[in-house]
Structure formats: C-alpha cells, structure tokens
Design a protein around this motif. Sequence first.
Motif, short mmCIF file in Angstrom:
data_model
loop_
_atom_site.label_atom_id
_atom_site.label_comp_id
_atom_site.label_asym_id
_atom_site.label_seq_id
_atom_site.Cartn_x
_atom_site.Cartn_y
_atom_site.Cartn_z
N PRO A 1 -13.88 0.82 2.72
CA PRO A 1 -14.48 -0.69 2.42
C PRO A 1 -14.37 -1.49 3.40
N GLN B 1 -6.67 1.58 -7.12
CA GLN B 1 -7.95 2.36 -7.56
C GLN B 1 -7.72 3.88 -7.59
N ASN B 2 -6.55 4.39 -7.01
CA ASN B 2 -6.14 5.83 -6.89
C ASN B 2 -5.33 6.10 -8.05
N ASP C 1 3.33 7.28 6.48
CA ASP C 1 4.03 6.98 5.40
C ASP C 1 3.97 5.56 4.97
N ASP C 2 3.15 4.71 5.78
CA ASP C 2 3.01 3.46 5.45
C ASP C 2 1.68 3.37 4.73
N ALA C 3 0.94 4.47 4.34
CA ALA C 3 -0.36 4.65 3.80
C ALA C 3 -1.46 4.04 4.41
N PHE D 1 0.87 2.65 -3.31
CA PHE D 1 -0.33 3.10 -4.05
C PHE D 1 -0.98 4.15 -3.11
N GLY D 2 -0.23 4.89 -2.30
CA GLY D 2 -0.99 5.66 -1.18
C GLY D 2 -1.05 7.14 -1.84
N VAL D 3 -1.90 7.82 -1.04
CA VAL D 3 -2.61 8.92 -1.73
C VAL D 3 -1.32 9.79 -1.84
N LYS D 4 -0.17 10.07 -1.35
CA LYS D 4 0.52 10.92 -1.60
C LYS D 4 1.61 10.61 -2.72
N ARG E 1 -7.68 6.11 -10.97
CA ARG E 1 -8.48 7.32 -10.98
C ARG E 1 -7.71 8.39 -11.69
N GLN F 1 -10.84 -4.47 -2.21
CA GLN F 1 -11.22 -3.45 -3.21
C GLN F 1 -9.85 -3.15 -3.68
N ILE G 1 0.86 -1.14 -0.27
CA ILE G 1 0.05 0.06 -0.12
C ILE G 1 0.72 1.24 -0.26
N PRO G 2 2.01 1.36 0.70
CA PRO G 2 2.84 2.70 0.56
C PRO G 2 2.98 2.99 -0.86
N GLN H 1 -2.93 9.90 5.33
CA GLN H 1 -2.33 8.59 5.48
C GLN H 1 -0.90 8.74 5.87
N ILE I 1 -6.87 -0.87 4.90
CA ILE I 1 -6.21 -1.55 3.71
C ILE I 1 -5.75 -0.45 2.89
N ARG J 1 -20.80 8.37 -5.85
CA ARG J 1 -20.47 7.94 -4.80
C ARG J 1 -20.97 6.63 -4.25
N HIS J 2 -19.95 5.62 -3.54
CA HIS J 2 -20.34 4.52 -3.05
C HIS J 2 -20.76 3.55 -4.11
N HIS K 1 -15.49 -3.88 -3.06
CA HIS K 1 -15.58 -3.47 -1.64
C HIS K 1 -15.00 -4.50 -0.73
N GLU L 1 -16.20 8.99 -11.49
CA GLU L 1 -16.87 8.10 -10.63
C GLU L 1 -18.21 7.83 -11.28
#
Lengths: 404, 64
Positions: free
Chosen positions: B55, A356-357, B28-30, A113-116, A360, A352, A110-111, B26, B11, A341-342, A348, A281
Amino acid sequence: MTETDIRSTGSPDLAFPQDRTCPYQPPKAYADGRGQGPLSRVELFDGRPAWMVTGHAEGRALLADPRLSSDWGHPVFPVVVRRTEDRGGLAFPLIGVDDPEHARQRRMLIPSFGVKRMAAMRPLIQDLVDRLLDDMLEKGPTADLVSAFALPVPSMAICELLGVPYGDHDFFEERSRDFVGAATSAEADAAFAALYGYLHGLVAKKQAEPGDGLLDELIARQLEEGALDHNEVVMIALVLLVAGHETTVNAIALGALTLLEHPEQLEALRNDPGLISGTVEELLRFTSVSDYMVRMAKEDIEVGDETIKAGDAVVVSISLMNRDAKAYENPDAFDVRRNARHHVGFGHGIHQCLGQNLARAEIEIALGTLVTRIPGLRLAVPVDAVPIKAGHDAQGPVELPVTW
Amino acid sequence: MRITIDRDRCIGSGQCVMTAPGVFTQDDDAVVALLPGQEDGSGDPRVRDVPMACPVQAVTISGD
C-alpha cells in the motif's frame, strides 16, 4: 487540460452518502458516476460540494498521495455524517492524523498485528468460532446470525488482543454501535464519553496491575517510557476497540448473506474448501463493507482532465473502485474463483487497515467453519426483509435471521 | 531481478508476505525484511506482484 471548478457542472450534485437498497450492491444512484471518468461530483449533507473518486487506479494513486490529508483536526476537513459535525478538532490517533504523527503511532502498534502474531491468533479464533456454533446449534434452529455469531467472533478476538475484559462486552458493544451509528453529534459525544471513561479506568487499573495484552504492552513500553501519555493510550484503545467491533462483524454477516444469495458459489466453496481464502478476498471486494474514505486536498492535484484544488473535499468510493470494469472483468459478478487481488476493501496507502490480517483470519475461519458445519443454512426471511445499515455506516445487516 | 525494500516507508501491512511468503518476512517489529538468500527473489514469479500489493510502495523491483 481543462480547469474545472468542483461546482461547474450546472446540474444538481448527487447527495452523498446514499443508502444501499441491496445489502451487497452499491447504491443505484452512484451508478451514474461509473464509466464517466474517474471523478464525479457529489454534495455532502451540509451543502458542501465534494469530489467522488470512482476509478480503481486513480483512487489507489490518490489514497497513496501525501497531498491528500486525513487530518480530522483541520478546520475545513470535510464532514460527511451529521454525528461528526461538531467534533471540535478532536483528532483521533491513526485514522485522523497524517504522517509523521500517523507513522509514529502505527509503528508502536504493528508488532501486535504482524503476520506472525496473527498466525498465532488463529487457533484461538477457531476455538471461539467452534464454541459459538456449538451454542447456536444447541439453541436453534433459527438464530440471528449477527448477535449469535458475527458480532461475538471479532468482539472476543479484539478483547483478547487488547487485553480488555470480555465480561464488559455488552457495555462497549452498545456504546461502540451508538458512537458509529449516532444520528446527531450529541448522541455520538455521549457514547464517546462513556467509552472514554471506561477505557480511562481500564488503563489506570492496568498500570496498577499489569496484564497480558496490547494495552499492557503499550503501557509498559510506551507510557512508562514517556513516548505516549495516558490520554493517547486511552484514545488508541478506543480507536482499536471501536474498529474491532464495527467492521469485521459486518464482513462476516454480509459475507454469509452474499454466499447464501449465490448458492452456486456457496456450493463451489463447500466442494473445495481450498477456495476459502480467495472467497474472503472476493467478498471484501464485492461487498465493500467500508463504502468510502474521506480526505481533503492539501495542494492542487490533477486527475485526468480535472484538478482537485487545495481545500477540496474528496470522498473515495471503495464500493465503485472495487467494481471498476478496468480493474475487474465482469465486476458486478460474485465469483469465488476470481483473482480479487488489489481490491481496496481495506483501503490503500498509509491508512490501509491496521487490523486487516486479523480480519482476514476471522472472516476465513468464521465463514469456512459456518458453511461446513451447517450445510442446510438458509435465510429465515426473504432477502429484502433483512434490515440493513444506513449508507453512512459500515455496510452490513442489522440482524440476519437464519435457519437450517 | 533486484528487490529493494524501504523499511522506513513500511507500515507493516504484511501484503508482501501474503503475496510471496518464500521471499518476504516481517521482523520482530513487524517491519518488512527479506528472507536470507532471497535478495534476488530466487525466480519466484509472485514477487512481481508485490510492488502493486504494497500500500505504500515500500518494495521496488528492478532488472529482469
């Protein structure tokens, strides 16, 4: 509560999955399953009965329910497409395992694919999109929007993120397509073996000469520390590479097609570029590129008046959940101003979509730039002449001839 | 309003950050985290949508 067996209706079950006739509408045969309660019954190609979940609220609850399993390695895990009928208990990381194994693998990834991290990817994606459109405009008019644009955007982006050399893209794009679109398990196995061999060699090469990418980070942090072995790194790379190729390409191509088929909505977007993120969306809801998710019940689960019994096959219909009138007003209308949304376009629950980000960002930049730079864009053939993928694949056009 | 986050369940989907970017972030580990001083959501109405957007039910809200 009435206890109903999965086979008890007496009428022949609908064959699942079915091909779409319109690229962005659910198959007409599924319509019978709508409005008759959250579950209906279908039959898989091998004759096995399955529950089809069509209700938005019920589907979300089930996708988040740990009593439903994604363990592909289970001996009676349902097989929905012929290409996976002989997979021999091969459990793919992330998508084919349950918690706690799934959570362990997902936490490592996940790091990246994280938001930042995704915000930092946006200038790179914009640059890719600009260059691809420069080329397309120079060579056209008339182009296949899939091969000229919708495929290379996610292909280049996932290569950059993983640290896979894009120079090899013809090889793995073709194998990725064969793996997901194979008619038989022998064909799928051959494509898998070729991809596995390629990535096995790439991981070994990266161990000797570290580079800059998600795979290099996995090697440095997890493989060298013993948290993952070589095979797991290769399998994770394979899942991410295939997922990066077989999803967003369809979302971009099918998104462009849907906008071109709804000119008043396209006009609204052109007049107000601020509508782009809501448009993405709504496209994810309306087109449902991933038509369904497959699960198996580990325990009995009551849904309304029905009981899904332990061992039963469950197909969660993403297309119909996204068109549930209880969740969306006038659900069959494509409306870029709607609050979509949703939606469950990315699924889900714990599975999920990891990317996804990234998806997007790619869809938003690709479609936003496309409609702005080519105001005269239109289909070069009638919509019913656009070849579309079979019902068991990720949904989308095979080719999308356009002109301007 | 009181926001409770369960970092073990998270997640890293980022739906909380997308829904209420002034309250959630988030690390640093998201993994989900609250921005400093945002433990009560600071009256941002979008926070109410976060439990539905998540989710895996990693975010819960209690109180008015």
